[in-house]
Design a protein around this motif. Structure first.
Motif, PDB file in Angstrom:
ATOM      1  N   SER A   1     -28.034  29.528 183.868  1.00  5.30           N
ATOM      2  CA  SER A   1     -27.170  28.938 182.850  1.00  5.30           C
ATOM      3  C   SER A   1     -27.345  29.736 181.568  1.00  5.30           C
ATOM      4  CB  SER A   1     -27.558  27.470 182.634  1.00  5.30           C
ATOM      5  OG  SER A   1     -26.851  26.932 181.539  1.00  5.30           O
ATOM      6  N   TRP A   2     -26.210  30.212 181.035  1.00  7.75           N
ATOM      7  CA  TRP A   2     -26.214  30.989 179.792  1.00  7.75           C
ATOM      8  C   TRP A   2     -25.320  30.272 178.798  1.00  7.75           C
ATOM      9  CZ3 TRP A   2     -29.059  34.872 177.918  1.00  7.75           C
ATOM     10  CH2 TRP A   2     -28.589  35.596 176.823  1.00  7.75           C
ATOM     11  N   ASN A   3     -25.939  29.609 177.834  1.00  7.96           N
ATOM     12  CA  ASN A   3     -25.179  28.765 176.899  1.00  7.96           C
ATOM     13  C   ASN A   3     -24.289  27.781 177.647  1.00  7.96           C
ATOM     14  OD1 ASN A   3     -26.374  29.841 174.672  1.00  7.96           O
ATOM     15  ND2 ASN A   3     -24.527  30.730 173.793  1.00  7.96           N
TER      16      ASN A   3
ATOM     17  N   ALA B   1     -25.281  32.863 166.993  1.00  7.93           N
ATOM     18  CA  ALA B   1     -26.618  32.803 166.388  1.00  7.93           C
ATOM     19  C   ALA B   1     -27.711  32.622 167.433  1.00  7.93           C
ATOM     20  CB  ALA B   1     -26.687  31.671 165.368  1.00  7.93           C
ATOM     21  N   GLU B   2     -27.394  31.947 168.547  1.00  4.76           N
ATOM     22  CA  GLU B   2     -28.427  31.645 169.534  1.00  4.76           C
ATOM     23  C   GLU B   2     -27.828  31.636 170.930  1.00  4.76           C
ATOM     24  OE1 GLU B   2     -31.841  28.208 170.495  1.00  4.76           O
ATOM     25  OE2 GLU B   2     -30.214  27.809 169.082  1.00  4.76           O
ATOM     26  N   TYR B   3     -28.631  32.087 171.891  1.00  6.92           N
ATOM     27  CA  TYR B   3     -28.257  32.046 173.297  1.00  6.92           C
ATOM     28  C   TYR B   3     -29.377  31.352 174.055  1.00  6.92           C
ATOM     29  CZ  TYR B   3     -24.911  35.602 171.871  1.00  6.92           C
ATOM     30  OH  TYR B   3     -23.899  36.272 171.224  1.00  6.92           O
ATOM     31  N   VAL B   4     -28.988  30.433 174.920  1.00  3.88           N
ATOM     32  CA  VAL B   4     -29.971  29.650 175.677  1.00  3.88           C
ATOM     33  C   VAL B   4     -29.852  30.016 177.154  1.00  3.88           C
ATOM     34  CG1 VAL B   4     -30.739  27.346 176.322  1.00  3.88           C
ATOM     35  CG2 VAL B   4     -29.879  27.772 174.011  1.00  3.88           C
ATOM     36  N   PHE B   5     -30.973  30.333 177.738  1.00  2.13           N
ATOM     37  CA  PHE B   5     -31.052  30.756 179.140  1.00  2.13           C
ATOM     38  C   PHE B   5     -31.849  29.704 179.917  1.00  2.13           C
ATOM     39  CE2 PHE B   5     -33.577  32.611 182.518  1.00  2.13           C
ATOM     40  CZ  PHE B   5     -32.679  33.415 183.210  1.00  2.13           C
ATOM     41  N   ASP B   6     -31.308  29.270 181.068  1.00  5.88           N
ATOM     42  CA  ASP B   6     -32.011  28.353 181.971  1.00  5.88           C
ATOM     43  C   ASP B   6     -31.864  28.864 183.390  1.00  5.88           C
ATOM     44  OD1 ASP B   6     -33.007  25.876 180.428  1.00  5.88           O
ATOM     45  OD2 ASP B   6     -30.956  26.121 179.687  1.00  5.88           O
TER      46      ASP B   6
END
Length: 453
Positions: free
Chosen positions: A172-174, A205-210
């Motif tokens: 999962s990317w953003n 501003a931000e990227y979230v990786f799961d």
């Protein structure tokens, strides 16, 4: 003339110094079978390692997990003397996450092939990471924003043995689901892994990786501290872990139900930055994790015990030699060799029996068999029950002392030095009244007065 020569030969043969030299030669000769015994032990250990390696290769080798790493290509230009662009070269800038959290469970099982066993595991891990201020990082690296290929960005996760990957794990990317592909975009940092193209832009501003990672492996499970702050929390039912690598857990619980370990690592604890251009050969050297090892290694213990073989042989031979001196008994060199071979055979019995049972039982059976054999042989050649009991008692003491020394690895040198001091003191006490100068003539005279049969 001939009679005088024969008397001279008899005197030399019956000399205590000569007999001591013969015993020394026999001890040196016994180093040959002991070398063969050590070779057998190493051969069996190599065979075990080969079988374990074969099982692991089909399941999954030791795993090292590194990532995610974000790589974004950018252009550089070569110009001629007049400043005209001659060629364009694509380079990669690499970014590590600001936060990296890894949590999960590691279940274990043993697989057997013949008499050998290997430790395998299944890990169910969750990776959560966030990337911040990519545009600012490019600015600090003095890279022109117009030369950045934002649409070519790739996020990679290093996995040392891809055969252990179970299920086609998605990331999962953003909050967007992306499919992973085999191969890694950071092969100059980590040798193998999986990757996928991800959307990035200078305005985000931000990227979230799961990522959910189901991974099989064997023996070791290691991680790379790639986050500006890295937190790893794993649980396992394995009761004998060995924490290894560059960092030890900040908290750990090990009991009969398994273990729980937690690491917390800052970027200041490692020797590479959060972003860079070009290769980086320092990343793999920062790994840490756990070794799910088998707590009993009979080959290692047997090899350690074999290092004391010379001491056993020397002390046993010294006992027989002192008996010859005090009781005027004669032990033939062949009989010395038979006793030495019996002591060497102890280690063959130990390694062969320990492959089918635990080391303590194998040690007990092997030592009792050796003590019984040598004691019975002593009774037969010396016709003396007290002497047989004395030799048997000496061997019981030596084998008990050796077993205690093997169990106390940290105090092995202390125990060994104390034991040798006690043995030397006993030998000095027993032989304190022997007149070594008159000993040879006494033995010679007694031999010359023996009737000829």
């Amino acid at each position: 003339m001939i009679q005088e020569i024969m008397q001279l030969i008899r005197r030399i043969t019956n000399s205590a110094i000569t007999r001591l030299l013969v015993i020394t030669v026999l001890i040196v000769f016994l180093f040959v079978p002991m070398g063969m015994v050590k070779g057998i032990i190493m051969e069996r250990a190599d065979m075990r390692q080969s079988v374990v390696g074969e099982i692991s290769n089909k399941w999954g080798d030791a795993q090292t997990i590194g990532g995610p790493v974000l790589s974004i290509p950018y252009k550089t230009y070569h110009t001629d003397e007049k400043g005209r662009i001659v060629s364009t070269i694509i380079h990669n800038a690499y970014f590590l996450p600001d936060r990296l959290n890894i949590t999960g469970d590691v279940s274990t099982e043993k697989r057997y092939r013949g008499i050998y066993e290997a430790v395998l595991y299944r890990s169910n891990l969750k990776l959560h990471a966030s990337f911040l201020s990519l545009a600012q990082s490019f600015q600090e690296m003095a890279i022109n924003p117009n030369d950045i290929l934002w649409d070519k960005a790739v996020v990679s996760v290093g996995i040392s043995d891809l055969r252990g990957v179970k299920e086609n794990n998605m990331v999962s990317w953003n909050n967007s689901k992306l499919v992973l592909n085999s191969g890694i975009g950071t092969d100059n940092i980590m040798p193998s892994g999986v990757s996928t193209r991800v959307p990035v832009s200078p305005d985000q501003a931000e990227y979230v990786f799961d990522m959910q990672l189901n991974l099989n492996g064997s023996s070791h499970l290691n991680f790379l501290p790639l986050g500006k702050t890295t937190a790893v929390d794993i649980n396992s039912p394995w009761t004998s872990p060995s924490f290894c690598g560059s960092f030890l857990p900040d908290k750990r619980i090990v009991n009969d139900q398994g273990f729980k370990a937690m690491w917390s690592i800052m970027n200041l604890n490692r020797n590479y930055p959060q972003y860079w251009v070009g290769e980086n050969d320092k990343v793999m050297g920062s790994s840490f994790g756990v070794n799910l090892f088998l707590p009993v290694d009979e080959y290692q213990k047997t090899m350690r015990s074999a290092k004391y073989a010379a001491l056993f042989i020397v002390l046993t031979f010294v006992t027989f030699f002192i008996t010859e001196i005090i009781n005027k008994n004669r032990v033939h060199p062949i009989q010395y060799l038979m006793i030495g071979f019996a002591i060497c055979l102890f280690y063959i019995l130990l390694i062969s029996i320990s492959e089918h049972t635990n080391f303590m039982v194998a040690y007990l059976i092997s030592s009792l068999a050796t003590v019984g054999l040598v004691s019975a042989y002593t009774k037969g050649i010396l016709k003396s029950l007290p002497m047989a009991v004395t030799v048997g008692g000496l061997l019981v003491f030596l084998y008990a002392f050796l077993y205690i020394t093997l169990q106390l690895e940290d105090y092995a040198l202390l125990m060994g030095s104390i034991g040798l001091f006690i043995v030397l003191s006993l030998v000095m006490f027993v032989t304190r009244k022997i007149d070594w100068y008159s000993l040879s003539s006494t033995m010679r005279t007694e031999t010359e007065h023996q009737p000829v049969k």
